[in-house]
Design a protein around this motif. Structure first.
Motif, short mmCIF file in Angstrom:
data_model
loop_
_atom_site.label_atom_id
_atom_site.label_comp_id
_atom_site.label_asym_id
_atom_site.label_seq_id
_atom_site.Cartn_x
_atom_site.Cartn_y
_atom_site.Cartn_z
N MET A 20 33.65 45.45 45.42
CA MET A 20 32.95 44.45 45.71
C MET A 20 31.83 43.92 44.72
O MET A 20 31.81 42.78 44.31
CB MET A 20 32.03 44.61 47.13
CG MET A 20 32.74 44.75 48.34
SD MET A 20 31.98 45.40 49.71
CE MET A 20 31.95 44.04 50.87
N LYS A 24 36.33 42.25 43.38
CA LYS A 24 37.72 42.37 43.58
C LYS A 24 37.93 42.05 45.13
O LYS A 24 36.97 42.10 46.03
CB LYS A 24 37.99 43.87 43.60
CG LYS A 24 37.94 44.47 42.24
CD LYS A 24 38.79 43.66 41.38
CE LYS A 24 38.74 44.12 39.85
NZ LYS A 24 39.57 43.69 38.81
N PRO A 25 39.07 41.28 45.67
CA PRO A 25 39.35 40.80 46.92
C PRO A 25 39.34 42.36 47.61
O PRO A 25 39.88 43.17 47.16
CB PRO A 25 40.64 40.41 46.85
CG PRO A 25 41.06 40.32 45.24
CD PRO A 25 40.23 40.91 44.58
N THR A 26 38.88 42.28 48.61
CA THR A 26 38.96 43.37 49.68
C THR A 26 39.39 43.06 51.01
O THR A 26 39.00 42.11 51.75
CB THR A 26 37.39 44.24 49.86
OG1 THR A 26 36.61 43.12 50.53
CG2 THR A 26 37.18 44.75 48.55
N LEU A 27 39.99 43.91 51.73
CA LEU A 27 40.64 44.13 53.03
C LEU A 27 39.84 45.24 54.15
O LEU A 27 40.14 46.42 53.49
CB LEU A 27 42.05 44.16 53.19
CG LEU A 27 42.81 42.72 52.69
CD1 LEU A 27 44.19 43.14 52.64
CD2 LEU A 27 42.37 41.54 53.46
N ARG A 43 31.51 40.48 57.00
CA ARG A 43 32.81 40.28 56.54
C ARG A 43 33.91 40.41 57.57
O ARG A 43 33.77 40.83 58.72
CB ARG A 43 32.99 41.19 55.39
CG ARG A 43 31.86 41.26 54.42
CD ARG A 43 32.36 42.29 53.31
NE ARG A 43 31.41 42.01 52.18
CZ ARG A 43 31.61 41.25 51.08
NH1 ARG A 43 32.79 40.43 51.02
NH2 ARG A 43 30.69 40.95 50.39
N THR A 65 45.68 36.73 51.28
CA THR A 65 44.69 37.12 49.91
C THR A 65 45.41 36.90 48.67
O THR A 65 44.87 36.25 47.91
CB THR A 65 44.37 38.75 50.10
OG1 THR A 65 43.64 38.96 51.34
CG2 THR A 65 43.53 39.18 48.85
N ALA A 68 45.46 33.05 48.25
CA ALA A 68 44.04 32.49 48.15
C ALA A 68 43.65 32.77 46.73
O ALA A 68 42.95 32.09 45.97
CB ALA A 68 43.07 33.13 48.98
N LYS A 69 44.23 33.96 46.27
CA LYS A 69 44.04 34.23 44.75
C LYS A 69 44.48 33.53 43.76
O LYS A 69 43.99 33.25 42.62
CB LYS A 69 44.27 35.78 44.41
CG LYS A 69 43.90 36.57 43.47
CD LYS A 69 42.07 36.70 43.44
CE LYS A 69 41.60 37.29 42.31
NZ LYS A 69 40.15 37.32 42.16
#
Length: 71
Positions: A20, A24-27, A43, A65, A68-69
């Protein structure tokens, strides 16, 4: 980064914090919302009952994700 925060494993939270901080994208995955720490409750968290429930939810979230990136 995909992080299962169900068991409150300190190593998972450490690595999640680094991801974070680096943007970085996180799930986030959890088997219940009641154990999610307050600072992560705002979140998006994918709640699942079992692996068969998780698979389609995770697939959808990964695709969202990636899309969106790209934009």
């Amino acid at each position: 980064v995909i992080a299962n925060i169900s068991s409150r494993n300190p190593n998972v939270f450490f690595e999640l914090g680094i991801a974070m901080a680096l943007g970085k994208p996180t799930l986030l995955l959890s088997d219940t919302l009641s154990d999610v720490p307050f600072d992560l409750q705002s979140r998006r968290i994918i709640v699942f009952k079992d692996l068969s429930d998780l698979e389609p939810k995770l697939t959808t979230a990964l695709l969202q994700t990636v899309r969106a990136k790209r934009t």
